[in-house]
Design a protein around this motif. Structure first.
Motif, PDB file in Angstrom:
ATOM      1  N   PHE A  91       0.852  -1.204   0.000  1.00  0.00           N
ATOM      2  CA  PHE A  91       0.000   0.000   0.000  1.00  0.00           C
ATOM      3  C   PHE A  91       0.879   1.242   0.000  1.00  0.00           C
ATOM      4  CE2 PHE A  91       0.885  -1.056   4.380  1.00  0.00           C
ATOM      5  CZ  PHE A  91       1.096   0.174   5.005  1.00  0.00           C
ATOM      6  N   GLU A  92       0.264   2.373  -0.317  1.00  0.00           N
ATOM      7  CA  GLU A  92       0.975   3.660  -0.344  1.00  0.00           C
ATOM      8  C   GLU A  92       0.702   4.506   0.889  1.00  0.00           C
ATOM      9  OE1 GLU A  92      -0.081   5.608  -3.943  1.00  0.00           O
ATOM     10  OE2 GLU A  92       1.094   4.271  -5.239  1.00  0.00           O
ATOM     11  N   ASN A  93      -0.570   4.574   1.299  1.00  0.00           N
ATOM     12  CA  ASN A  93      -0.926   5.446   2.418  1.00  0.00           C
ATOM     13  C   ASN A  93      -1.626   4.651   3.522  1.00  0.00           C
ATOM     14  OD1 ASN A  93      -0.141   8.000   1.106  1.00  0.00           O
ATOM     15  ND2 ASN A  93      -1.834   7.501  -0.288  1.00  0.00           N
ATOM     16  N   GLU A  94      -1.440   5.099   4.757  1.00  0.00           N
ATOM     17  CA  GLU A  94      -2.057   4.473   5.906  1.00  0.00           C
ATOM     18  C   GLU A  94      -2.953   5.487   6.601  1.00  0.00           C
ATOM     19  OE1 GLU A  94      -0.723   2.271  10.110  1.00  0.00           O
ATOM     20  OE2 GLU A  94       0.790   2.951   8.653  1.00  0.00           O
ATOM     21  N   SER A  95      -4.148   5.039   7.020  1.00  0.00           N
ATOM     22  CA  SER A  95      -5.036   5.961   7.723  1.00  0.00           C
ATOM     23  C   SER A  95      -5.717   5.254   8.887  1.00  0.00           C
ATOM     24  CB  SER A  95      -6.097   6.510   6.763  1.00  0.00           C
ATOM     25  OG  SER A  95      -6.894   5.466   6.251  1.00  0.00           O
TER      26      SER A  95
END
Length: 350
Positions: A346-350
């Motif tokens: 993945f690229e972004n974590e939220s």
């Protein structure tokens, strides 16, 4: 789709008391229809009867293995539709028929309401309808009132108008096919409740887009979860990916086309051939005919969303929900721990 706001004319209503025959509880029938002089009571009854059917899109029809004319509730409703003067007599016949089938020890006695609606709207069409409703459970209500300048509290036994136990709406359309019927049964999962739909009403699902969509969704799920893994080496991620593609197809398309679904979701020629063979065996096993092309029911898809659960369960430690690109999930084996693992990219974590 049933529109509750269009049930405006409760033309006739009668109430009978149906006990449990096996427990020697009585059947008590009214001699005449109820005179509804209070408009508020009429509105409360409409809410009680009709609200549970809100947004209902699943329809049934009366049937009989030998001949539809032998279905008793069908006959009683037909006589009412033909001549409203028959209403009270046929309502008593309906009550007697229900009493005859109220023999399971767990079936509760209760009030049976038979109603005739001269006009209601279903699927955009104005039709007349007959309602058959049964209340089995009673609630206790607190009553607060003023007495001699002080508030007092008492209680009353009554029916909760937000909880219809059993109900049936029979619409005066498609008489030759057993009418269009909608059903409510709040305890349908219990064995003793089978008597309402199967023994008393004797109904089966109509072969419409709702039923076809529901059948197709279940068939596709079974094929992906049980049939494909026996023919191909598939891990759970690949299965989840196919379930996601199937869910997207049913949500985005207005019409199901067998070849289109097979090519878009499965792709592999051998898997496509296996799917078409599975469809034939599925129809024979469950005695359900599914056409190669039909309109997709959005209501059925919404109700069946849980069928396409895109969750990967790993032992008792993790639940991984996969909603997107299958290529971002990699499976491997760790020799140091002798355990399997998944790598998520993945690229972004939220």
């Amino acid at each position: 789709m049933i529109h509750v706001s269009e049930f405006k004319d409760l033309a006739q209503l009668t109430i009978h008391k149906v006990g449990n025959m096996s427990q020697e509880e009585p059947l008590i029938c009214s001699q005449a229809p109820l005179q509804l002089e209070d408009e508020m009571i009429g509105q409360l009854l409409l809410t009680y009867f009709i609200q549970p059917f809100t947004n209902s899109a699943e329809y049934f029809r009366f049937f009989h293995e030998a001949d539809i004319q032998l279905n008793e509730v069908f006959q009683y409703c037909r006589r009412i539709f033909e001549d409203k003067e028959n209403f009270q007599e046929q309502s008593v016949n309906i009550a007697k028929h229900l009493y005859k089938h109220s023999t399971h020890p767990k079936i509760k006695g209760g009030e049976l309401y038979i109603a005739y609606f001269s006009r209601c709207q279903v699927d955009g069409e104005d039709v007349e309808a007959i309602g058959i409703f049964k209340s089995e459970n009673r609630d206790t209500y607190l009553k607060v009132f003023l007495s001699d300048d002080n508030y007092q509290v008492n209680y009353e036994d009554g029916i909760n108008i937000s909880k219809l136990d059993k109900g049936c709406l029979v619409f005066n359309v498609e008489e030759e096919n057993g009418y269009q019927v909608s059903i409510v049964d709040s305890i349908s999962k219990q064995n003793e409740a089978i008597y309402w739909k199967d023994a008393f009403l004797q109904v089966q699902r109509r072969e419409d887009s709702y039923h076809q969509t529901e059948t197709a969704v279940n068939m596709c799920k079974q094929f992906i979860n049980t049939k494909l893994p026996t023919e191909y080496e598939m891990n759970r991620v690949d299965q989840v990916d196919l379930l996601n593609k199937s869910a997207a197809y049913f949500k985005e398309k207005e019409q199901f086309q067998l070849d289109d679904f097979a090519n878009e979701v499965l792709g592999n020629p051998d898997a496509i051939a296996s799917f078409k063979e599975y469809k034939e065996s599925y129809q024979q096993e469950f005695q359900q005919q599914l056409p190669d092309t039909f309109d997709i029911s959005a209501s059925a898809v919404k109700k069946q969303q849980k069928v396409f659960k895109s969750v990967l369960k790993l032992d008792r430690n993790f639940h991984v929900y996969i909603h997107g690109d299958r290529e971002l999930v990699e499976r491997g084996y760790d020799e140091a721990t002798n355990m399997n693992y998944y790598k998520l990219l993945f690229e972004n974590e939220s």
